[in-house]
Motif scaffolding. Structure first.
Motif, short mmCIF file in Angstrom:
data_model
loop_
_atom_site.label_atom_id
_atom_site.label_comp_id
_atom_site.label_asym_id
_atom_site.label_seq_id
_atom_site.Cartn_x
_atom_site.Cartn_y
_atom_site.Cartn_z
N VAL A 174 3.13 -0.12 8.99
CA VAL A 174 3.37 1.03 8.10
C VAL A 174 2.95 2.32 8.80
O VAL A 174 2.04 2.33 9.63
CB VAL A 174 2.60 0.88 6.77
N PHE A 175 3.64 3.39 8.44
CA PHE A 175 3.26 4.73 8.91
C PHE A 175 2.18 5.30 7.99
O PHE A 175 2.28 5.21 6.76
CB PHE A 175 4.46 5.68 8.88
N LEU A 176 1.18 5.94 8.61
CA LEU A 176 0.16 6.69 7.88
C LEU A 176 0.27 8.15 8.26
O LEU A 176 0.72 8.49 9.36
CB LEU A 176 -1.25 6.21 8.26
N THR A 177 -0.18 9.02 7.36
CA THR A 177 -0.45 10.41 7.73
C THR A 177 -1.92 10.69 7.46
O THR A 177 -2.50 10.20 6.48
CB THR A 177 0.44 11.40 6.95
N ALA A 178 -2.54 11.47 8.36
CA ALA A 178 -3.97 11.75 8.27
C ALA A 178 -4.22 12.90 7.31
O ALA A 178 -3.66 13.99 7.47
CB ALA A 178 -4.52 12.07 9.66
N LEU A 179 -5.09 12.67 6.34
CA LEU A 179 -5.43 13.69 5.35
C LEU A 179 -6.72 14.44 5.69
O LEU A 179 -7.04 15.44 5.05
CB LEU A 179 -5.56 13.05 3.96
N ASP A 180 -7.46 13.93 6.69
CA ASP A 180 -8.74 14.54 7.07
C ASP A 180 -8.91 14.47 8.58
O ASP A 180 -8.28 13.65 9.26
CB ASP A 180 -9.92 13.78 6.44
N TRP B 184 0.81 -1.22 0.00
CA TRP B 184 0.00 0.00 0.00
C TRP B 184 0.84 1.27 0.00
O TRP B 184 0.29 2.37 -0.04
CB TRP B 184 -0.89 0.03 1.24
N LEU B 185 2.15 1.15 0.06
CA LEU B 185 2.99 2.35 0.16
C LEU B 185 2.70 3.32 -0.97
O LEU B 185 2.64 2.94 -2.14
CB LEU B 185 4.47 1.96 0.15
N GLY B 186 2.52 4.60 -0.61
CA GLY B 186 2.24 5.64 -1.59
C GLY B 186 0.78 5.77 -1.95
O GLY B 186 0.40 6.71 -2.66
N VAL C 169 -0.53 6.15 3.03
CA VAL C 169 0.40 5.14 3.54
C VAL C 169 1.79 5.58 3.12
O VAL C 169 2.14 5.59 1.95
CB VAL C 169 0.07 3.74 2.98
N GLU C 170 2.60 5.96 4.11
CA GLU C 170 3.86 6.65 3.83
C GLU C 170 5.08 5.73 3.72
O GLU C 170 5.87 5.84 2.79
CB GLU C 170 4.13 7.68 4.94
#
Length: 261
Positions: free
Chosen positions: A243-249, A191-193, A205-206
């Motif tokens: 995996v690291f995630l960043t929140a977009l919302d 899922w990366l990217g 998914v960073e």
């Protein structure tokens, strides 16, 4: 894909807490609300503490300026619970001290309590707080291009690891925020990217999460005789889990929510 959230957790105090919850609020560009908003600075004077507390740029590469399980394994015996502005220190199930996080004098009281309990730790020790730039691993790393993050782990990847090493692996040692089930082992690495959606909240998914020697600690113990880090490398030729995630919302997620890709 039929992945769903099996558990949600957050760590109010960096490295020294793990609290399971049914749901959580997500803040755009920050992560799970309340996660790792506290940390203990060590060996810093008050001016240095303020810089370190408020600026992620001041933290880069300075892992030894905070208490972590990597540099202070004795802390794995303890846990903190954060509720209604009260931060409570436990040893196993015994309540040791509760403070009002809005009172600066209480910050020093709990720092002194840690020093009293663990003579191997040296002063000065100072409790810090930052809700905008929490004390995530990603705020310390020089190798990662984002500061705030959420960790997602696939239960089936952990089970696959267990099966290959023929040993029980407690999922909590990875201190993940979101644990999911329902997909094949290691599918999360594909899922990366990409962007995933949980209850109408989007996350990017960073990056794979590289692990450190802290995963060698047995739960609620300072026994670090487990050799899981090297077993990861030996088994898969990498040190990653999750995996690291960043929140977009902004939004809210709950156990049982499905993950859409």
């Amino acid at each position: 894909m039929s992945a769903t959230i099996s558990s949600i957790n957050y760590c109010p105090v960096k490295s020294i807490s793990f609290q399971s919850i049914q749901n959580c609020k997500i803040k755009k560009d920050i992560g799970v609300m309340g996660d790792r908003i506290f940390a203990f600075a060590k060996g810093l004077n008050q001016e240095e503490v303020k810089l370190f507390e408020n600026s992620p740029d001041e933290r880069k590469g300075k892992w030894n300026s905070i208490l972590t399980l990597k540099n202070s394994a004795v802390l794995n015996k303890y846990n903190f619970i954060f509720n209604n502005d009260k931060l409570t220190l436990f040893l196993k199930n015994e309540k040791l001290l509760s403070i009002d996080v809005n009172q600066q004098t209480d910050h020093q009281e709990i720092s002194n309590k840690i020093l009293e309990l663990e003579k191997s730790l040296k002063p000065p020790l100072t409790l810090m707080k930052n809700e905008i730039f929490p004390f995530f691993d990603t705020s310390f790393s020089k190798k990662i291009g984002f500061t705030n993050s959420i960790s997602l782990l696939n239960i089936q990847s952990i089970i696959d690891f267990e099966n290959k090493i023929n040993n029980k692996v407690e999922p909590s040692i990875f201190r993940g925020n979101i644990y999911i089930d329902g997909i094949k082992p290691w599918a999360e690495r594909e899922w990366l990217g990409k962007v995933i959606t949980i209850n109408d909240v989007n996350f990017k998914v960073e990056k794979n999460i590289p692990r450190c020697v802290a995963i060698n600690l047995k739960p609620q113990s300072d026994d670090n005789s487990l050799d899981l880090l090297q077993l990861l490398k030996k088994t898969y030729n990498h040190f990653d889990m999750g995996v690291f995630l960043t929140a977009l919302d902004d939004g809210e997620i709950s156990i049982g929510n499905s993950i859409k890709l």
